[in-house]
Write a protein that holds these residues in place. Structure first.
Motif, mmCIF file in Angstrom:
data_model
loop_
_atom_site.group_PDB
_atom_site.id
_atom_site.type_symbol
_atom_site.label_atom_id
_atom_site.label_comp_id
_atom_site.label_asym_id
_atom_site.label_seq_id
_atom_site.Cartn_x
_atom_site.Cartn_y
_atom_site.Cartn_z
ATOM 1 N N GLU A 296 15.371 26.704 63.987
ATOM 2 C CA GLU A 296 16.411 26.674 65.014
ATOM 3 C C GLU A 296 16.918 28.082 65.327
ATOM 4 O O GLU A 296 17.129 28.431 66.485
ATOM 5 C CB GLU A 296 17.571 25.788 64.562
ATOM 6 N N LYS A 297 17.069 28.909 64.302
ATOM 7 C CA LYS A 297 17.518 30.292 64.519
ATOM 8 C C LYS A 297 16.506 31.058 65.362
ATOM 9 O O LYS A 297 16.868 31.788 66.282
ATOM 10 C CB LYS A 297 17.737 31.003 63.185
ATOM 11 N N TRP A 298 15.208 30.903 65.043
ATOM 12 C CA TRP A 298 14.173 31.601 65.811
ATOM 13 C C TRP A 298 14.103 31.090 67.243
ATOM 14 O O TRP A 298 13.897 31.872 68.172
ATOM 15 C CB TRP A 298 12.807 31.455 65.128
ATOM 16 N N LEU A 299 14.272 29.791 67.442
ATOM 17 C CA LEU A 299 14.255 29.234 68.796
ATOM 18 C C LEU A 299 15.437 29.739 69.615
ATOM 19 O O LEU A 299 15.292 30.035 70.812
ATOM 20 C CB LEU A 299 14.252 27.708 68.756
ATOM 21 N N ARG A 300 16.588 29.839 68.992
ATOM 22 C CA ARG A 300 17.760 30.374 69.696
ATOM 23 C C ARG A 300 17.536 31.823 70.105
ATOM 24 O O ARG A 300 17.867 32.230 71.206
ATOM 25 C CB ARG A 300 19.010 30.273 68.827
ATOM 26 N N ARG A 301 16.954 32.605 69.193
ATOM 27 C CA ARG A 301 16.664 34.011 69.502
ATOM 28 C C ARG A 301 15.656 34.098 70.646
ATOM 29 O O ARG A 301 15.809 34.932 71.547
ATOM 30 C CB ARG A 301 16.105 34.726 68.276
ATOM 31 N N LEU A 302 14.641 33.269 70.612
ATOM 32 C CA LEU A 302 13.626 33.274 71.652
ATOM 33 C C LEU A 302 14.230 32.931 73.010
ATOM 34 O O LEU A 302 13.951 33.604 74.007
ATOM 35 C CB LEU A 302 12.508 32.285 71.303
ATOM 36 N N VAL A 303 15.062 31.905 73.055
ATOM 37 C CA VAL A 303 15.708 31.525 74.310
ATOM 38 C C VAL A 303 16.599 32.655 74.817
ATOM 39 O O VAL A 303 16.610 32.961 76.014
ATOM 40 C CB VAL A 303 16.506 30.208 74.136
ATOM 41 N N LEU A 304 17.321 33.306 73.932
ATOM 42 C CA LEU A 304 18.187 34.414 74.321
ATOM 43 C C LEU A 304 17.370 35.583 74.876
ATOM 44 O O LEU A 304 17.713 36.155 75.914
ATOM 45 C CB LEU A 304 19.036 34.870 73.134
ATOM 46 N N VAL A 305 16.278 35.924 74.220
ATOM 47 C CA VAL A 305 15.423 37.021 74.687
ATOM 48 C C VAL A 305 14.821 36.675 76.045
ATOM 49 O O VAL A 305 14.776 37.524 76.947
ATOM 50 C CB VAL A 305 14.322 37.333 73.644
ATOM 51 N N LEU A 306 14.369 35.439 76.217
ATOM 52 C CA LEU A 306 13.802 35.032 77.501
ATOM 53 C C LEU A 306 14.844 35.049 78.615
ATOM 54 O O LEU A 306 14.554 35.448 79.745
ATOM 55 C CB LEU A 306 13.162 33.644 77.386
ATOM 56 N N LEU A 307 16.049 34.636 78.306
ATOM 57 C CA LEU A 307 17.121 34.656 79.300
ATOM 58 C C LEU A 307 17.485 36.086 79.696
ATOM 59 O O LEU A 307 17.666 36.383 80.882
ATOM 60 C CB LEU A 307 18.352 33.929 78.749
ATOM 61 N N ILE A 308 17.553 36.979 78.723
ATOM 62 C CA ILE A 308 17.828 38.386 79.015
ATOM 63 C C ILE A 308 16.692 38.977 79.848
ATOM 64 O O ILE A 308 16.932 39.707 80.814
ATOM 65 C CB ILE A 308 18.048 39.183 77.710
ATOM 66 N N GLY A 309 15.447 38.647 79.493
ATOM 67 C CA GLY A 309 14.304 39.129 80.263
ATOM 68 C C GLY A 309 14.323 38.618 81.696
ATOM 69 O O GLY A 309 14.019 39.351 82.639
#
Length: 77
Positions: free
Chosen positions: A27-40
């Motif tokens: 869940e932590k990695w998925l949250r980080r991934l979503v955040l990075v994709l949103l910033i991108g």
């Protein structure tokens, strides 16, 4: 219906604990991934507002308003 003994209950609790530990990490990695994709996404949308960069980032923009020329021989088929 099978009656559960103490060993089955211990195994189930151990499995539940391991599963929760694993799923928390995922869940932590998925949250980080979503955040990075949103910033991108926000970054690239901002970059697309700059006309000089838009030419290189968006290939469809080059063809905007340009008619597509077709061969007359291909249209008859």
């Amino acid at each position: 219906m099978k009656v559960k003994n103490a060993d089955d209950i211990k195994d189930a609790e151990a499995f539940t604990g391991l599963f929760l530990q694993f799923s928390d990490g995922i869940e932590k990695w998925l949250r980080r991934l979503v955040l990075v994709l949103l910033i991108g996404l926000c970054l690239f949308q901002g970059l697309l507002r700059i006309p000089a960069l838009r030419y290189y980032l968006a290939s469809a923009d080059r063809y905007e308003g340009v008619p597509i020329l077709r061969d007359a021989s291909q249209e008859s088929n």
